[in-house]
Design a protein around this motif. Structure first.
Motif, PDB file in Angstrom:
ATOM      1  N   SER A 268      78.052  24.564 -45.998  1.00 49.43           N
ATOM      2  CA  SER A 268      79.481  24.402 -46.231  1.00 49.43           C
ATOM      3  C   SER A 268      80.258  24.314 -44.934  1.00 49.43           C
ATOM      4  O   SER A 268      81.466  24.082 -44.962  1.00 49.43           O
ATOM      5  N   HIS A 269      79.591  24.514 -43.791  1.00 48.38           N
ATOM      6  CA  HIS A 269      80.284  24.464 -42.512  1.00 48.38           C
ATOM      7  C   HIS A 269      80.900  23.084 -42.281  1.00 48.38           C
ATOM      8  O   HIS A 269      82.008  22.970 -41.738  1.00 48.38           O
ATOM      9  N   ALA A 270      80.191  22.034 -42.695  1.00 48.46           N
ATOM     10  CA  ALA A 270      80.703  20.671 -42.533  1.00 48.46           C
ATOM     11  C   ALA A 270      81.984  20.477 -43.328  1.00 48.46           C
ATOM     12  O   ALA A 270      82.917  19.801 -42.879  1.00 48.46           O
ATOM     13  N   SER A 271      82.050  21.088 -44.519  1.00 46.48           N
ATOM     14  CA  SER A 271      83.244  20.978 -45.345  1.00 46.48           C
ATOM     15  C   SER A 271      84.428  21.672 -44.682  1.00 46.48           C
ATOM     16  O   SER A 271      85.558  21.182 -44.726  1.00 46.48           O
ATOM     17  N   ALA A 272      84.172  22.824 -44.051  1.00 49.42           N
ATOM     18  CA  ALA A 272      85.244  23.561 -43.376  1.00 49.42           C
ATOM     19  C   ALA A 272      85.799  22.753 -42.213  1.00 49.42           C
ATOM     20  O   ALA A 272      87.022  22.678 -42.013  1.00 49.42           O
ATOM     21  N   VAL A 273      84.919  22.140 -41.444  1.00 49.39           N
ATOM     22  CA  VAL A 273      85.352  21.328 -40.300  1.00 49.39           C
ATOM     23  C   VAL A 273      86.112  20.102 -40.784  1.00 49.39           C
ATOM     24  O   VAL A 273      87.167  19.743 -40.232  1.00 49.39           O
ATOM     25  N   ALA A 274      85.610  19.467 -41.836  1.00 53.06           N
ATOM     26  CA  ALA A 274      86.280  18.275 -42.363  1.00 53.06           C
ATOM     27  C   ALA A 274      87.648  18.618 -42.938  1.00 53.06           C
ATOM     28  O   ALA A 274      88.581  17.808 -42.863  1.00 53.06           O
ATOM     29  N   SER A 275      87.787  19.817 -43.504  1.00 48.18           N
ATOM     30  CA  SER A 275      89.064  20.223 -44.092  1.00 48.18           C
ATOM     31  C   SER A 275      90.175  20.313 -43.061  1.00 48.18           C
ATOM     32  O   SER A 275      91.355  20.185 -43.397  1.00 48.18           O
ATOM     33  N   VAL A 276      89.798  20.546 -41.811  1.00 43.31           N
ATOM     34  CA  VAL A 276      90.799  20.628 -40.742  1.00 43.31           C
ATOM     35  C   VAL A 276      91.580  19.327 -40.645  1.00 43.31           C
ATOM     36  O   VAL A 276      92.782  19.322 -40.330  1.00 43.31           O
ATOM     37  N   MET A 277      90.927  18.206 -40.954  1.00 46.40           N
ATOM     38  CA  MET A 277      91.567  16.908 -40.796  1.00 46.40           C
ATOM     39  C   MET A 277      92.797  16.769 -41.686  1.00 46.40           C
ATOM     40  O   MET A 277      93.858  16.333 -41.223  1.00 46.40           O
ATOM     41  N   TYR A 278      92.679  17.124 -42.961  1.00 45.26           N
ATOM     42  CA  TYR A 278      93.833  16.910 -43.830  1.00 45.26           C
ATOM     43  C   TYR A 278      94.711  18.146 -43.990  1.00 45.26           C
ATOM     44  O   TYR A 278      95.857  18.030 -44.447  1.00 45.26           O
TER      45      TYR A 278
END
Length: 317
Positions: A268-278
């Motif tokens: 889920s780390h990738a999801s957390a990093v990607a969430s920063v974008m929006y």
């Protein structure tokens, strides 16, 4: 609030981005800078629109509302993360987690609805210019914003009530920097098939229908611009909606990236990093997009800065 879980859980752990304490000052400084830029930039847009009579039009009324929502949207997640880093704590109470999730969904929905309303506004301005001022009365603009708030409130309340019905097991670690809905669902140890179905349907409906409306509006806008004979006329017509189209593309592309990363089988780390974008980057970039690509906003900001400097000199004098 009466917690809906039957396990007596009162706290969750927000794992954030990194377990390495040496990286915490870097993360804190980075997110604090982005948060301050977001608040300051969007606040400038609001002040410029409210103080300049030239910008008292439907398009800029919706833009000021979008800027306000962007400030609230970012403020639901970043301050808590900064506080946890500063205090070296990962705790968030059950009530605090639900509140954060509720307001996050509320302002995310408002972002989507306001972007849709702004696309409709541009469609009327470009495709039906003679009827634009007749249709987009101040009361109607206010009604569109009010309906956006009501729909977002209903959606956020539905999602939150669903989570309230879940039971949580002893593992209360959320591999994210805020209480994200999908992560909360994965922590539940009760049967959540029905809740997942309802939530996914609501999410698709909330994201898909507005996106279809935006794409339909811009399809008609492009068709209308294509029919304009002069090159200058085409450029002028497209320039009025270029900023909005850039913001829509940025928001939906980053949101889609988060959805795909959360659906992937990796951590889920990738999801957390990607969430920063929006959640952080997009609200931070919106003021720059609108101010750099919009001459009216740039002129209003210059006039506002001049008035602020004049008032400051008068106070000092």
């Amino acid at each position: 609030m009466d917690p809906g879980n039957n396990t007596g859980i009162s706290e969750f752990l927000l794992l954030g981005f990194s377990e390495d304490p040496e990286l915490h000052p870097l993360i804190f400084g980075l997110f604090l800078s982005m948060y301050l830029i977001t608040v300051f930039g969007n606040l400038l847009i609001i002040l410029a629109v409210s103080s300049d009579s030239h910008l008292h039009t439907p398009m800029y009324f919706f833009l000021a509302n979008l800027s306000f929502v962007d400030i609230c949207f970012t403020s639901t997640t970043v301050p808590k993360m900064l506080w946890n880093i500063q205090t070296q704590s990962k705790m968030i109470t059950y009530e605090g987690c639900l509140s954060q999730m509720y307001f996050f969904i509320l302002f995310a929905g408002l972002d989507i609805f306001l972007l849709t309303v702004m696309a409709y506004d541009r469609f009327l301005a470009i495709c039906h210019p003679l009827h634009y001022m007749v249709l987009m009365k101040p009361w109607f603009c206010g009604l569109l914003v009010l309906v956006s708030w009501i729909l977002s409130f209903l959606h956020s309340s539905l999602e939150s009530l669903m989570v309230l019905q879940l039971s949580f097991c002893r593992k209360v670690e959320i591999p994210h920097f805020f209480c994200e809905l999908n992560q909360m669902m994965q922590l539940a140890c009760s049967d959540n098939f029905l809740y997942n179905t309802v939530m996914n349907f609501a999410a698709v409906l909330l994201g898909g229908v507005p996106l279809a409306g935006i794409l339909s509006s811009y399809f008609k806008i492009v068709s209308s611009i294509h029919g304009i004979s002069s090159t200058w006329g085409k450029y002028k017509a497209f320039s009025t909606c270029a900023s909005h189209l850039s913001v829509v593309s940025l928001f939906y592309c980053t949101s889609l990236g988060v959805y795909l990363s959360s659906a992937a089988p990796q951590s889920s780390h990738a999801s957390a990093v990607a969430s920063v974008m929006y959640t952080v980057v997009t609200p931070m970039l919106n003021p720059f997009i609108y101010s750099l690509r919009n001459r009216d906003i740039k002129e209003a900001l210059v006039r506002f800065s001049g008035m602020a400097a004049l008032k400051g000199s008068m106070v000092l004098g």
